[in-house]
Each structure stands twice: as C-alpha cells, then as structure tokens.
Write a protein that holds these residues in place. Sequence first.
Motif, mmCIF file in Angstrom:
data_model
loop_
_atom_site.group_PDB
_atom_site.id
_atom_site.type_symbol
_atom_site.label_atom_id
_atom_site.label_comp_id
_atom_site.label_asym_id
_atom_site.label_seq_id
_atom_site.Cartn_x
_atom_site.Cartn_y
_atom_site.Cartn_z
ATOM 1 N N MET A 1 0.853 -1.173 0.000
ATOM 2 C CA MET A 1 0.000 0.000 0.000
ATOM 3 C C MET A 1 0.902 1.241 0.000
ATOM 4 N N ASP A 2 0.493 2.252 -0.719
ATOM 5 C CA ASP A 2 1.266 3.488 -0.802
ATOM 6 C C ASP A 2 1.373 4.156 0.573
ATOM 7 N N GLU A 3 2.519 4.758 0.865
ATOM 8 C CA GLU A 3 2.738 5.458 2.127
ATOM 9 C C GLU A 3 1.721 6.590 2.320
ATOM 10 N N ILE A 4 1.391 7.297 1.246
ATOM 11 C CA ILE A 4 0.415 8.393 1.348
ATOM 12 C C ILE A 4 -0.956 7.873 1.792
ATOM 13 N N VAL A 5 -1.301 6.659 1.355
ATOM 14 C CA VAL A 5 -2.569 6.040 1.751
ATOM 15 C C VAL A 5 -2.517 5.660 3.224
ATOM 16 N N GLU A 6 -1.411 5.059 3.649
ATOM 17 C CA GLU A 6 -1.270 4.682 5.058
ATOM 18 C C GLU A 6 -1.310 5.913 5.965
ATOM 19 N N ALA A 7 -0.689 7.007 5.531
ATOM 20 C CA ALA A 7 -0.718 8.251 6.314
ATOM 21 C C ALA A 7 -2.142 8.790 6.425
ATOM 22 N N ALA A 8 -2.903 8.728 5.339
ATOM 23 C CA ALA A 8 -4.295 9.201 5.364
ATOM 24 C C ALA A 8 -5.141 8.347 6.296
ATOM 25 N N LEU A 9 -4.895 7.044 6.316
ATOM 26 C CA LEU A 9 -5.631 6.159 7.227
ATOM 27 C C LEU A 9 -5.346 6.501 8.689
ATOM 28 N N ARG A 10 -4.088 6.828 8.988
ATOM 29 C CA ARG A 10 -3.747 7.206 10.368
ATOM 30 C C ARG A 10 -4.404 8.535 10.745
#
Length: 190
Positions: A1-10
Amino acid sequence: MDEIVEAALRKWPNVPHCYGWLGLDARGDWYLRDEAAQAAGAFPAVKGSRIEHPGLRAFIERNYASDDAGAWFFQNGPQRVYVELEAAPYVWRLVDTRGAAANDGAAVDPSRVVSHTGRAAQVASCWVDEAGRLFLDTDIGVGVVHTLDMHAAADVVERGAWLPEECRLAELAQRFGYRLRPGSEGAAGS
C-alpha cells in the motif's frame, strides 16, 4: 500500500466505506460507476465509465486488497472503496517461456501467470465455469484468464499441464472465499 494512503488512514481512521462506485470486469478493466450508472443497472450489465488514465489505474492496483470477509477494495486514502467483481478478484495474463505476453504463439509456461495488477503467481489448480471461462487458483488468489489468452490457455490444457474441473461461478466465489458484490447480503458469492 502506498505510504500516502497509510498516512491518510492514520489521520482519518473513521471515514465511511464506499459501495457500488467501482467495478472490475473479466478483462481487468476498472469502471467508475456514478449514480447514473448505478441507477441504470447492476454491474457488469451496466459497467459505467472505463478508467483509462494509466496513473489512476496503477494507483488503484497498488492499493487493491481484500478484507477478512473476502470483499475486495481499493484503499483510496482514508476511504475503502469496495469493488464489484464481474468474475474474480484477479484477471490472469499468461506468460510465455521467454517472459513475454503469450499471444504471439510461443509456448506458455503453465506454472507462471501475471495478474491485472502486475503480480506474478504460481498456478495450483484450474476451473471452468458455466460460461466457459477458465479460472486459475494460485498462490496469491483466484482469477479468470483474460479472453485474449484463451488460445494459449487451451494449449496448456491440451498438453495436460492444467486439468480443469467444472464449477459454477457462484460456487467458485464461495469455494475461494471472495465476494462478487461487497455490501450485499448473502453468501460469499453475493
């Protein structure tokens, strides 16, 4: 999963899930299903607008996964967009013994296929549904063989490398634990 997606989830962990807005057909094409497409009928009878932008397709495919209930989704930043499947979670392209696309007549490596997302997989078993579509179970999941590769797949079957068993589409979805219509009530194939 893209880091930007993981950051948005957090940052936004409680964004509601989205259903009915994205479909994957049996040729590996993604479709946006706006309100008009949804009102006109169910996927895949009414597909919607085909996503053609290479960057958007690549983003969807990098962030494509399944949940514990077998529903496939695209994680779009903090929002999980569930995918309606025409046939299966993956669409397989066959690879010839040189590593190229199998549509030029070269011999196919029956142990190697590549998904519509670009993931390589190893074939474990194969199945034919009531519509004559060929499905492959692999180490990463089940998928349908792309129509352009059916001649090459037929050669592999004729050589005895794959021994297809018959199974209805709804039974395949149940057997392999994936949902064709996430968010709908009912069994795994619903």
